[in-house]
Design an enzyme around this catalytic site. Sequence first.
Site, PDB file in Angstrom:
ATOM      1  N   TYR A  40       0.849  -1.191   0.000  1.00 45.33           N
ATOM      2  CA  TYR A  40       0.000   0.000   0.000  1.00 45.33           C
ATOM      3  C   TYR A  40       0.878   1.231   0.000  1.00 45.33           C
ATOM      4  O   TYR A  40       1.825   1.327   0.785  1.00 45.33           O
ATOM      5  CB  TYR A  40      -0.922   0.026   1.227  1.00 45.33           C
ATOM      6  CG  TYR A  40      -2.354   0.214   0.813  1.00 45.33           C
ATOM      7  CD1 TYR A  40      -2.738   1.374   0.143  1.00 45.33           C
ATOM      8  CD2 TYR A  40      -3.308  -0.768   1.051  1.00 45.33           C
ATOM      9  CE1 TYR A  40      -4.048   1.537  -0.277  1.00 45.33           C
ATOM     10  CE2 TYR A  40      -4.616  -0.602   0.639  1.00 45.33           C
ATOM     11  CZ  TYR A  40      -4.986   0.555  -0.027  1.00 45.33           C
ATOM     12  OH  TYR A  40      -6.275   0.711  -0.453  1.00 45.33           O
ATOM     13  N   GLU A  64      -0.207   5.036  -0.491  1.00 44.20           N
ATOM     14  CA  GLU A  64      -0.903   6.301  -0.759  1.00 44.20           C
ATOM     15  C   GLU A  64       0.076   7.448  -0.617  1.00 44.20           C
ATOM     16  O   GLU A  64       0.899   7.453   0.299  1.00 44.20           O
ATOM     17  CB  GLU A  64      -2.031   6.508   0.265  1.00 44.20           C
ATOM     18  CG  GLU A  64      -3.309   5.801  -0.095  1.00 44.20           C
ATOM     19  CD  GLU A  64      -4.445   6.181   0.846  1.00 44.20           C
ATOM     20  OE1 GLU A  64      -5.562   5.766   0.588  1.00 44.20           O
ATOM     21  OE2 GLU A  64      -4.193   6.895   1.833  1.00 44.20           O
ATOM     22  N   ASP A 110      -4.220  14.562 -25.289  1.00 44.86           N
ATOM     23  CA  ASP A 110      -4.498  13.185 -24.859  1.00 44.86           C
ATOM     24  C   ASP A 110      -3.835  12.265 -25.883  1.00 44.86           C
ATOM     25  O   ASP A 110      -4.434  11.850 -26.862  1.00 44.86           O
ATOM     26  CB  ASP A 110      -6.008  12.950 -24.789  1.00 44.86           C
ATOM     27  CG  ASP A 110      -6.333  11.562 -24.259  1.00 44.86           C
ATOM     28  OD1 ASP A 110      -5.387  10.827 -23.916  1.00 44.86           O
ATOM     29  OD2 ASP A 110      -7.527  11.216 -24.199  1.00 44.86           O
ATOM     30  N   THR A 133      -1.512   6.719 -22.191  1.00 42.90           N
ATOM     31  CA  THR A 133      -1.534   5.373 -21.626  1.00 42.90           C
ATOM     32  C   THR A 133      -0.124   4.819 -21.742  1.00 42.90           C
ATOM     33  O   THR A 133       0.682   5.304 -22.539  1.00 42.90           O
ATOM     34  CB  THR A 133      -2.479   4.434 -22.400  1.00 42.90           C
ATOM     35  OG1 THR A 133      -2.059   4.400 -23.768  1.00 42.90           O
ATOM     36  CG2 THR A 133      -3.927   4.901 -22.328  1.00 42.90           C
ATOM     37  N   LYS A 191      -0.259   1.080 -24.932  1.00 44.39           N
ATOM     38  CA  LYS A 191      -0.539   1.024 -26.377  1.00 44.39           C
ATOM     39  C   LYS A 191       0.788   0.861 -27.118  1.00 44.39           C
ATOM     40  O   LYS A 191       1.509  -0.079 -26.823  1.00 44.39           O
ATOM     41  CB  LYS A 191      -1.399   2.213 -26.789  1.00 44.39           C
ATOM     42  CG  LYS A 191      -2.794   2.128 -26.112  1.00 44.39           C
ATOM     43  CD  LYS A 191      -3.742   3.254 -26.453  1.00 44.39           C
ATOM     44  CE  LYS A 191      -5.057   3.073 -25.693  1.00 44.39           C
ATOM     45  NZ  LYS A 191      -5.981   4.218 -25.850  1.00 44.39           N
ATOM     46  N   ARG A 233      -0.689  -2.051 -18.507  1.00 45.02           N
ATOM     47  CA  ARG A 233      -1.945  -1.311 -18.626  1.00 45.02           C
ATOM     48  C   ARG A 233      -1.955  -0.194 -17.584  1.00 45.02           C
ATOM     49  O   ARG A 233      -1.891  -0.457 -16.388  1.00 45.02           O
ATOM     50  CB  ARG A 233      -3.070  -2.313 -18.361  1.00 45.02           C
ATOM     51  CG  ARG A 233      -4.453  -1.909 -18.705  1.00 45.02           C
ATOM     52  CD  ARG A 233      -5.269  -3.148 -19.038  1.00 45.02           C
ATOM     53  NE  ARG A 233      -4.761  -3.714 -20.269  1.00 45.02           N
ATOM     54  CZ  ARG A 233      -5.018  -3.219 -21.480  1.00 45.02           C
ATOM     55  NH1 ARG A 233      -5.804  -2.190 -21.632  1.00 45.02           N
ATOM     56  NH2 ARG A 233      -4.483  -3.761 -22.558  1.00 45.02           N
TER      57      ARG A 233
END
Length: 413
Positions: free
Chosen positions: A60, A62, A206, A232, A235, A241
Amino acid sequence: MPVTHTLDAADVLRRQDPELAEILLGELDRQSTTLQLVAAENFCSPAVLAALGSPLANKYAEGYPGARHHGGCEIVDVAERLAVDRAKALFRAEHANVQSHSGSSAVLAAYAALLRPGDTVLALGLPYGGHLTHGSPANFSGRWFDFVGYGVDAETGLIDYDQVRTLARNHRPKAIVCGSIAYPRHIDYALFREVADEVGAYLIADAAHPMGLVAGGAAPSPVPYADIVCATTHKVLRGPRGGMILCGAELAERVDRAVFPFTQGGAQMHTIAAKAVAFGEAATPDFTAYARQVVANARVLAAGLAAEGLVVTTGGTDTHLITADPAPLGVDGRGARGRLAAAGMVLDCCALPHGDARGLRLGTAAVTTQGMGEEEMGLIAGLFGNVLRGEVESQRARDHVRELTGRFPPYSR
Ligand SMILES: *Cc1c(COP(=O)(O)O)cnc(C)c1O
């Protein structure tokens, strides 16, 4: 590329969960024996897969390196700093945030950093290749912002830059978005910057699709022009991903806070480590050669499809992406996708610039990773023609595909 990692995972699963192991191996077989022409897909390396399947998935984290809300982050902090430094160097950006869980989350964070609900945003309309996050009524973007859509010229398929300027002057948007899920040509980022400056708008690029080509020097970079670049990593960039955001130093804090805590919780450290691996791979001469080959292959494939009688939007491509109308062969986009799928060639339908008919969208990122070149693109275009004209039975076409993929396995054993 060795497939060992995937097979190891299947071995582990087989002992504990044979049902899932079969699914994993079935999907590996599907990916290896059919042609992956979905423009947004690629094959990431065993090193990327190894990072994804690592115990970093347990952590974890954060917050950001050096400022976490959880204990025990000293090692994953190093991984995130490495990913950030590699992204900054690769794309010559002042700031990088590598925590976005996906391309859509990156766009959400970019809007959160710059906009307030109700603001006007100018973006490529959905019928012309805008993404869901560019104002779809089914998406948060369409619900929370007032989107105005520019289009492409019905004849040429090229972005109508005059319309962009006119709409910007008339609507005075708070932000202009450039980027698409289906545009095959380079985008004129300098011109978008000029229009944004003229009307006092932020420019958001984008670049989810072309960012891998940018990394390999095969497409112009939006980084010098856009206030925020979203992308992303899975791609053409060939990583895990996920998403990322690049910006100048002056927006760094706003972007970071828009990702966490505004739109996301804990960072996915296994994915961030895998992003670091992919950025490392993308900085190599091999990747530069790969990016060039992706474009060379797409040009040959587009020309081949045109020779088979399909109408290729914009007459060709500058990138990995092609859209085409199969109508002259007597089949619409949806029908064509079905026939090609039955023959083992997997791709998408998309909107076409002229009218309501749907066309085909495909890309060369995955087949190029497999090692295919111009010669194979010619074979694939020929198979398209044969299948769509009904000259060859799907089983026979599938045998050709199997022969081809057998010579270029995505992962070697
Ligand atoms: C792929 C894509 C996205 C979304 O990426 P996800 O990871 O699927 O959320 C956003 N914008 C554009 C232009 C894209 O091509």
